[in-house]
Design an enzyme around this catalytic site. Structure first.
Site, PDB file in Angstrom:
ATOM      1  CB  SER A 116      -2.946  -9.130   8.407  1.00 58.13           C
ATOM      2  OG  SER A 116      -3.930  -8.992   7.392  1.00 58.13           O
TER       3      SER A 116
ATOM      4  CB  CYS B 214      11.415   9.387 -17.063  1.00 57.59           C
ATOM      5  SG  CYS B 214      10.026   9.262 -15.937  1.00 57.59           S
TER       6      CYS B 214
ATOM      7  CG  HIS C 146      -1.955  -1.110   1.154  1.00 51.78           C
ATOM      8  ND1 HIS C 146      -2.753  -1.442   2.216  1.00 51.78           N
ATOM      9  CD2 HIS C 146      -2.297  -1.965   0.161  1.00 51.78           C
ATOM     10  CE1 HIS C 146      -3.534  -2.475   1.878  1.00 51.78           C
ATOM     11  NE2 HIS C 146      -3.271  -2.793   0.641  1.00 51.78           N
TER      12      HIS C 146
ATOM     13  CB  CYS D 255       8.472   8.361 -11.288  1.00 52.00           C
ATOM     14  SG  CYS D 255       8.147   8.729 -13.021  1.00 52.00           S
TER      15      CYS D 255
HETATM   16 ZN   LIG Z   1      10.394   8.579 -13.776  1.00 46.50          ZN
END
Ligand SMILES: [Zn+2]
Length: 270
Positions: A203, A165, A119, A127
């Site tokens: 959990s 990028c 998560h 990115c």
């Molecule tokens: Zn990137």
């Protein structure tokens, strides 16, 4: 009026010590050990879980509000986190899958290659194009200016872009409605298929994709052992090899101490 059902039996298991010894024996001889942790492992660090006795959703169902005891920034890893790290040091841990975003596993010293944070992580941005993760400070993400950077948030002029990028940077946290991260899910599934010992800590395994991983471990290798360390019930209670209903910190610490002794004995028999 009927008595309320007692759902939680913390530390009341009369066979707990034997179960701890049995769990240690399985872990010490595991060929492919996978851990899966949920919010329950961090309650001893002061971060409330969801379905535990003091969980956010348990209290909400009772019309009460959870009061977080401690902020994420000041919460510290507890003995449960460090016990799992010790299994890494012993060379036993093959993968740790966590649902937690609290950054306590990385801070306990778990190697990034052995960790899947399903998560996301509250301290990391990523990115959207090349999937590279960045520390918020390193990337220059000022939360006062740019907010949390959730995927659903509008792009704010001037917000940092990926240095590699130039892709859009978003919070690594997966909120309800966001797609799950495919790479992380693939790694988690690949290791779950190989696991001969799969340990679930803290959990309730009620929400997808959480329950797919222990399910996969049991289905792929019929002899795979499932160990549950959890306060409260899970849908896997009946098929667990060992189910320890207890707080995770102390339990894991005891298990790992025993594992260490078993390995020492094996490597240096008297
Ligand atoms: Zn990137």
């Amino acid at each position: 009026m009927t008595e309320p059902i007692q759902c939680f039996t913390p530390n009341s298991d009369p066979n707990k010590e034997q179960k701890i010894a049995d769990a240690a024996a399985l872990i010490a001889t595991a060929k492919h050990l996978v851990f899966f942790t949920g919010a329950g492992i961090s309650t001893e660090s002061g971060i409330p879980d969801f379905r535990g006795p003091e969980g956010v959703w348990t209290l909400r169902d009772q019309g009460k509000k959870s009061k977080r005891k401690i902020s994420l920034a000041t919460a510290q890893p507890n003995s449960g986190h460090f016990a799992i790290r010790q299994l890494q040091e012993l060379g036993l841990l093959k993968l740790l899958i966590t649902q937690n975003t609290d950054n306590l596993h990385p801070r306990s010293g778990i190697h990034p290659d052995l960790l899947v944070q399903l998560h996301g992580n509250s301290m990391l941005m990523k990115c959207l194009n090349c999937n590279t993760f960045y520390d918020r400070k390193t990337i220059g993400w000022d939360m006062k200016k740019f907010g949390k950077g959730y995927r659903s948030q509008k792009i704010i002029p001037g917000q940092p872009r990926c240095p590699k990028c130039l892709g859009r940077i978003i919070s690594s946290i997966i909120n309800f409605g966001d797609p799950m991260p495919e790479d992380e899910m693939d790694i988690a599934m690949e290791h779950s298929e190989k696991a001969d010992v799969f340990v679930v800590v803290g959990s309730s395994l009620c929400v997808a994709p959480a329950y797919h991983y222990p399910e996969e471990a049991i289905n792929k290798i019929p002899a795979a052992k499932l160990i549950l360390i959890n306060l409260g019930e899970t849908p896997f209670d009946d098929c667990a090899t060992i189910h320890i209903s207890a707080k995770s910190g102390e339990t894991l610490e005891k298990i790992v101490t025993k594992v260490t002794s078993i390995l020492k004995e094996r490597d240096h028999p008297k």
